[in-house]
Design a protein around this motif. Structure first.
Motif, PDB file in Angstrom:
ATOM      1  N   GLU A   1       0.809  -1.208   0.000  1.00  0.00           N
ATOM      2  CA  GLU A   1       0.000   0.000   0.000  1.00  0.00           C
ATOM      3  C   GLU A   1       0.847   1.264   0.000  1.00  0.00           C
ATOM      4  O   GLU A   1       1.971   1.274   0.501  1.00  0.00           O
ATOM      5  N   LYS A   2       0.237   2.324  -0.538  1.00  0.00           N
ATOM      6  CA  LYS A   2       0.890   3.652  -0.443  1.00  0.00           C
ATOM      7  C   LYS A   2       0.299   4.360   0.766  1.00  0.00           C
ATOM      8  O   LYS A   2      -0.924   4.485   0.892  1.00  0.00           O
TER       9      LYS A   2
ATOM     10  N   GLY B   1       9.840   9.548  -0.645  1.00  0.00           N
ATOM     11  CA  GLY B   1       8.492  10.133  -0.547  1.00  0.00           C
ATOM     12  C   GLY B   1       8.319  11.182   0.541  1.00  0.00           C
ATOM     13  O   GLY B   1       7.196  11.594   0.813  1.00  0.00           O
TER      14      GLY B   1
ATOM     15  N   PHE C   1      -3.419   7.419  -2.676  1.00  0.00           N
ATOM     16  CA  PHE C   1      -3.004   6.690  -1.467  1.00  0.00           C
ATOM     17  C   PHE C   1      -4.056   5.694  -0.971  1.00  0.00           C
ATOM     18  O   PHE C   1      -5.255   5.958  -1.049  1.00  0.00           O
TER      19      PHE C   1
ATOM     20  N   LYS D   1       8.901   3.775  -2.496  1.00  0.00           N
ATOM     21  CA  LYS D   1       7.572   3.885  -3.106  1.00  0.00           C
ATOM     22  C   LYS D   1       6.433   4.088  -2.121  1.00  0.00           C
ATOM     23  O   LYS D   1       5.521   4.870  -2.362  1.00  0.00           O
ATOM     24  N   SER D   2       6.455   3.338  -1.008  1.00  0.00           N
ATOM     25  CA  SER D   2       5.222   3.257  -0.215  1.00  0.00           C
ATOM     26  C   SER D   2       5.027   4.369   0.804  1.00  0.00           C
ATOM     27  O   SER D   2       3.926   4.877   0.970  1.00  0.00           O
TER      28      SER D   2
ATOM     29  N   CYS E   1       5.070   7.867   2.350  1.00  0.00           N
ATOM     30  CA  CYS E   1       5.188   9.273   1.957  1.00  0.00           C
ATOM     31  C   CYS E   1       4.813  10.155   3.130  1.00  0.00           C
ATOM     32  O   CYS E   1       3.965   9.793   3.959  1.00  0.00           O
TER      33      CYS E   1
END
Ligand SMILES: C[S@@+](CC[C@H](N)C(=O)[O-])C[C@H]1O[C@@H](n2cnc3c(N)ncnc32)[C@H](O)[C@@H]1O
Length: 672
Positions: free
Chosen positions: A150-151, A220, A239, A189-190, A192
């Motif tokens: 997940e973000k 991020g 997100f 990536k994930s 932030c």
């Protein structure tokens, strides 16, 4: 921890000639980072490295020693090159060697120490209070999935406590062999985050980077204003999770230009006197994918505050409310004046019959326990400190979220079934006076003889501490009510006296803009209201404190007054109302939806008090209550306490019977 903070203090003292506190903080962050790397065997302080570090004691410089060549494209700070003198380098080395080791410590220790270093007053005005570890871990467990990639965004990440907890939670649930890959994915990536404070952002980056054995840049995390799309340009709907502890900043602390921006972009949640945190709900919504989860730790006020009506509507219409955790005034984040609550919301309109799960802590007297005790209770299948219940989302009133469990709900429903009026139908309300300068207008009784004022302009003056249930402590002060004076020149005694305050009085806004003459009281209200028979009550109190005033008392703005409207539809009188409002049943009823202030104080503003439902009683019952009332006020609390209590009990019993409240419910009410 204590020892290292002491050492940090020593560094501060030694370098107190450094005027720029930001520079000082950065210096400390770098020392802590280097210590972490050294204690965990990732950097050896041999001669070669020592030389390199001394010549370039920047964040980039230190990381280059760790990674043997960090890419210049990685933007850490704008420091340029920084060389340390031999003496200062020795100081740094001593700090690293002499303090307790960071070996095997969680890198989040850097964030904790950074927070310690921030000056408290600076923290308050910026709404900077970081989430304690246990709470951060619990929050993450509520909204982060360990299986899905997940973000995750923290829109006001501070020094990264929530992102760090999310990282730890995911890594704990990852097989050893995959840890390195997952570490990279999380950092690149994930995870932030954004924050206005560049140093906090730096600490978040460092914390995340130090979690890996090898250097990896946390891509991020950025500096910016999350509420300004130009400044933090995350893509909308990007997100899976938005988690945060957004800043709590009231309207008085928000700069007027910025306020304009908020009103332009967040008008559906942020209106007059709103809190900055309201805007984060909307921004969080925009940033989430459909069905994405938002979990915020905020002040609980938004559930009840008058100025949060638009926010409540926005949440009801745009989110499915999964869970609300109301600490109910227990200040589980130490050292700040905020009553916290957690809201777990899922993006997307709720199905018609959706019920939100609510966990509400009981009011607890005495010393607050440690935060982990409350978290354990939340996780327990047999909670002792809170109750769990469901509440239908479609029935949550935008005017005010009434969150109560089934037992309270039954009692409230019984009252409201027999009470067709609201207090608002029966009375007019008014606030007390703001003089704009009490020194000029308020006098002790015994000093007045010296001034020869016209008695027509003098009125007895009370404040909220004078007001008790049924009784008003007789005033010892008077107000010179100058709004009844048309031309001050015709009243030399008053004019001569007030002239000494003229400059200050003239500088009040209403006098400056010509709305009031210089000698007037700033918010004098309508004097006729004070002259009537009226019910009065303090605007903040632990319990209902309503009293009848027939002595024409004037009062300050910390008291509100109620006067009966024309009795066209109802036959209630003031005495009935006061007995009803001071009863145990109505104390309980009011508190079931009142706005709380801390553990045991409540706000008694008319916008909530007037929502109380009132029964339609006959003249006969009103008269019966008048009889009770007359007896009660003739019994003083000190000398005839027992008789008075017996009478009050009789009233309570009568009201329980009237509303059909059974013994079990009475026990529940009286236990509160
Ligand atoms: C209550 S702290 C929470 C920090 C962190 N999320 C935590 O839980 O520990 C609020 C943070 O919001 C930051 N902040 C204030 N206004 C902001 C904005 N408009 N955009 C991004 N960050 C902001 C402050 O600098 C502060 O670090």
């Amino acid at each position: 921890m204590k020892e290292i903070i002491q050492k940090i203090d020593e560094v501060y003292k030694r370098y107190d000639y450094v005027e720029n506190k930001g520079e000082m903080l950065l210096f400390l962050i770098k020392i802590l980072m280097l210590k972490f790397l050294v204690d965990n065997g990732r950097v050896v302080l041999d001669r070669k490295n020592a030389q390199k570090l001394r010549m370039d004691f920047t964040v980039g410089g230190i990381l280059r020693v760790w990674s043997r060549g960090v890419s210049n494209a990685h933007h850490w700070t704008d420091e340029g090159k920084l060389t340390l003198s031999g003496l200062i380098w020795e100081d740094v080395k001593r700090f690293i060697e002499d303090t307790d080791s960071f070996e095997n410590k969680n890198a989040s220790v850097i964030g904790e120490l950074y927070e310690e270093c921030l000056h408290r007053s600076h923290k308050k005005s910026q709404g900077i209070f970081y989430t304690p570890d246990v709470l951060a871990e619990y929050m993450v467990s509520l909204c982060v999935s360990v299986v899905r990639k997940e973000k995750i965004l923290d829109p006001a990440c501070g020094s990264g406590s929530l992102l760090s907890a999310a990282y730890d939670y995911i890594l704990k649930n990852t097989k050893d062999l995959e840890k390195e890959t997952v570490h990279k994915r999380l950092l690149q990536k994930s995870l932030c985050g954004v924050d206005k404070d560049p140093l906090a952002v730096l600490v978040t980056r460092i914390t995340l980077a130090l979690k890996g054995e090898k250097y990896c840049y946390p891509a991020g995390i950025m500096v910016g204003d999350c509420l300004d799309k130009a400044s933090a340009d995350f893509k909308d709907s990007a997100f899976d999770v938005v988690i945060g502890n957004p800043p709590y900043v009231g309207h008085k602390e928000i700069d007027s230009e910025y306020m304009k921006h908020l009103k332009a972009f967040y008008s559906d949640v942020y209106q007059n006197k709103g809190d900055l945190s309201y805007c984060f709900f909307k921004r969080g919504y925009e940033l989430l994918k459909d069905k994405g989860r938002l979990l915020f730790l905020t002040s609980r006020y938004f559930m009840e505050a008058y100025n949060a009506q638009a926010l409540r509507k926005f949440i009801r219409e745009h989110f499915t409310i999964k869970r609300l955790i109301d600490f109910n005034g227990l200040r589980v984040i130490g050292g700040i004046g905020i009553d916290p609550a957690l809201s777990l919301l899922v993006k997307g309109r709720a199905p018609t019959r959706h019920a939100a799960r609510v966990s509400r802590f009981f009011v607890q007297k005495g010393k607050l326990r440690e935060t982990p005790v409350y978290i354990e209770d939340l996780e327990s299948s047999q909670p002792k400190l809170h109750e769990d219940f469901e509440t239908s989302q479609s029935q949550m009133d935008d005017g005010l979220w009434r969150l109560y469990g089934p037992r309270t709900k039954t009692v409230v429903e019984k009252i409201e079934k027999r009470a067709p009026f609201t207090l608002e139908n029966l009375v007019d309300s008014f606030q007390g006076i703001i003089t704009g300068n009490d020194k000029a207008f308020i006098f002790d009784d015994d000093e007045l003889a010296a001034y020869n004022f016209n008695p027509r302009f003098l009125h007895p003056w009370i404040k909220n501490r004078n007001v008790h249930a049924f009784e008003i402590t007789p005033p010892v002060k008077q107000i010179l009510y100058t709004n009844e004076i048309e031309a001050i020149e015709k009243h030399p005694y008053e004019e001569v006296y007030l002239k000494q305050f003229r400059e200050k009085l003239t500088s009040r806004r209403e006098c400056k803009n010509g709305r009031l003459p210089w000698y007037a009281i700033q918010w004098g209200r309508n004097p006729e209201c004070f002259m009537k028979k009226k019910i009065i009550f303090p605007y903040k109190a632990k319990d209902n404190r309503f009293a009848i005033d027939e002595n024409r008392y004037f009062f300050s703005a910390d008291i509100y007054g109620l006067t009966l409207k024309n009795r066209l539809y109802s036959q209630v009188n003031e005495e009935f109302l006061v007995l009803l409002l001071n009863s145990r049943l109505y104390n309980f009823y009011f508190k079931s939806f009142a706005k709380k202030l801390g553990v045991d104080l409540y706000e008694y503003y008319p916008n909530t008090v007037l929502k109380l439902k009132i029964p339609d009683v006959s003249m006969e019952i009103s008269d019966k209550f008048k009889g009770f009332y007359d007896k009660i006020i003739n019994l003083t609390e000190t000398t005839q306490k027992k008789d008075r209590e017996a009478l009050l009990l009789e009233v309570d019993r009568w009201l329980y019977g009237y509303f059909d409240i059974n013994e079990e419910e009475i026990n529940w009410i009286e236990k509160q």
